[in-house]
Design an enzyme around this catalytic site. Structure first.
Site, PDB file in Angstrom:
ATOM      1  NE  ARG A 117      -3.815  -0.146   2.328  1.00  0.00           N
ATOM      2  CZ  ARG A 117      -4.797  -0.145   3.192  1.00  0.00           C
ATOM      3  NH1 ARG A 117      -4.910  -0.986   4.230  1.00  0.00           N
ATOM      4  NH2 ARG A 117      -5.483   0.826   3.283  1.00  0.00           N
TER       5      ARG A 117
ATOM      6  CG  ASP B  68     -13.720   1.962   4.879  1.00  0.00           C
ATOM      7  OD1 ASP B  68     -12.690   1.736   3.867  1.00  0.00           O
ATOM      8  OD2 ASP B  68     -13.483   2.388   5.936  1.00  0.00           O
TER       9      ASP B  68
END
Length: 427
Positions: A120, A312
């Site tokens: 990431r 999310d």
């Protein structure tokens, strides 16, 4: 693991686990405050436990008796150099927010994580921190973890326009700005979840927020508080969708956090025609009881300023859209590509393997509904939200088995997920 399929009649009440964002931040603020902070209803998922362990490694005494967490805060100046590398596990929140905390410390630290976290990019945090005077470097030009850093007690304030809508990047810069010499200004691309700003005020600090502009004075001190963590709307989202799409269902979710920067999913459910009511609304705690029932749904368009308020929840919203009549378009959600997985591609692949009709795009997806679902083999790829989305999708599978690989990823945010599902199936 084999998932339950072809289920009808989910019924019952659930108290979802504590909000992940607020749980992380309560540990951070408790550690940086003077005095003993107590935290009730904290999420004991793997990500939050990573944050807890990191602050222990930085010299903070944290007691957890399984009910109450007590944090013996040391202030910004009381953190100690860690003896070992700091393990962030799978937690992007931990590594980004803690890099902001460490920006004002004059010791060296190295932060690392698991295979997923190591892919990431951290450059969106490291670039502005370098501008403030922090020495920080990762692998490749995108600064992949591990990150090695040395902060500065003479941190320069910053005037920074965020290139992406990200609460994690914003919060990292806020924690750094709190230790800088003077006033910092942070300008958001879109308004994102504001738990960090709320908790600065809760812990006795000062912050000015006007629209997308945030002003923070450096050199602040915090005072210990009593914190009660509301239920996580991101975890509640899976049951909201299950209650809407599984036949003959009615689910009541208690004490769900309804902070205005997080309630995009409730607006989407309303736009799609879902039967949903809110009761026991507490405006101070920003929580409510939410009830959903099986509904006839219609497709919708999702994009623009709402995206940071449901980023999310987009995997489970994609499943919801497969059970709505007509087309649903999700756009402006390129941030999904740099979550635990490339959630645009992984969501499309998982649900399409079960019979959905989803076309991934550069910044979202196009979903044609309503489609029946069937069995398949799905790998979470270590992403907790893919795991829970698949478990809810499996409830609708009419034929053959749904096999979920790497289901342990769900423990990241919802350790009792399958127990709660079992309870609803027998409700």
């Amino acid at each position: 693991m084999k998932l339950s399929t072809n289920v009808k009649g989910l019924k019952g009440r659930i108290r979802v686990p504590g909000d992940k964002s607020i749980s992380h931040r309560s540990i951070i603020f408790g550690s940086l405050a003077k005095g003993v902070t107590t935290v009730r209803d904290i999420l004991r998922g793997e990500d939050v436990l990573s944050t807890m362990q990191v602050f222990r490694d930085l010299g903070v005494q944290i007691e957890d008796d399984g009910n109450l967490v007590k944090i013996h805060g040391v202030g910004f100046e009381g953190l100690q150099a860690p003896k070992n590398k700091l393990d962030m596990g799978n937690s992007g929140t931990s590594i980004r927010l803690i890099s902001g905390v460490l920006a004002g410390q004059d010791f060296e630290a190295e932060m690392f994580g698991d295979d997923s976290l190591s892919k990431r990019p951290m450059d969106r945090v490291t670039i502005p921190l370098r501008q403030m005077g922090v020495e920080i470097a990762g692998r490749t030009e995108r600064d992949l973890p591990p990150l090695k850093m040395k902060g500065s007690r003479e941190l320069q304030p910053i005037h920074y326009q965020l290139p992406v809508a990200s609460a994690q990047v914003k919060s990292a810069l806020i924690f750094a700005a709190l230790q800088a010499q003077g006033e910092s200004v942070i300008i958001e691309k879109e308004i994102t979840r504001n738990h960090t700003e709320d908790m600065i005020a809760q812990f006795g600090g000062q912050i000015e927020v006007e629209g997308k502009e945030i002003r923070i004075q450096g050199g602040q001190e915090f005072t210990a508080q009593e914190v009660t963590v509301p239920g996580d709307i991101s975890s509640a989202a899976f049951w909201l969708v299950a209650g809407l799409i599984v036949p003959d269902s009615k689910i009541v979710l208690e004490n769900v956090g309804i902070n205005e920067t997080r309630t995009g999913i409730l607006e989407v459910i309303e736009a799609m025609g879902g039967r949903m009511t809110l009761s026991d609304v507490d405006p101070v705690a920003k929580s409510a009881t939410i009830t959903v029932e099986t509904s006839e749904l219609k497709g919708t368009e999702i994009g623009g300023e709402i995206i940071p308020r449901l980023i999310d929840e987009l995997p489970i919203i994609a499943l919801l859209a497969t059970q709505a009549q007509g087309r649903t378009v999700i756009r402006d959600a390129e941030e999904l590509k740099v979550k635990e997985t490339d959630r645009i591609q992984v969501v499309a692949d998982a649900l399409n393997s079960m019979g959905a009709a989803i076309t991934p795009t550069e910044d979202g997806m196009i979903i044609e509904g309503k489609t029946p679902l069937h069995g398949a083999q799905v790998n979470t790829l270590g992403d907790h939200r893919i795991g829970m989305m698949t478990a809810i999708a499996a409830l609708l599978a009419q034929s053959s088995q749904v096999e979920l690989e790497r289901s342990e990823a769900i423990k990241t945010s919802y350790p009792n997920f399958f127990n709660d599902l079992e309870g609803l199936m027998h409700g």
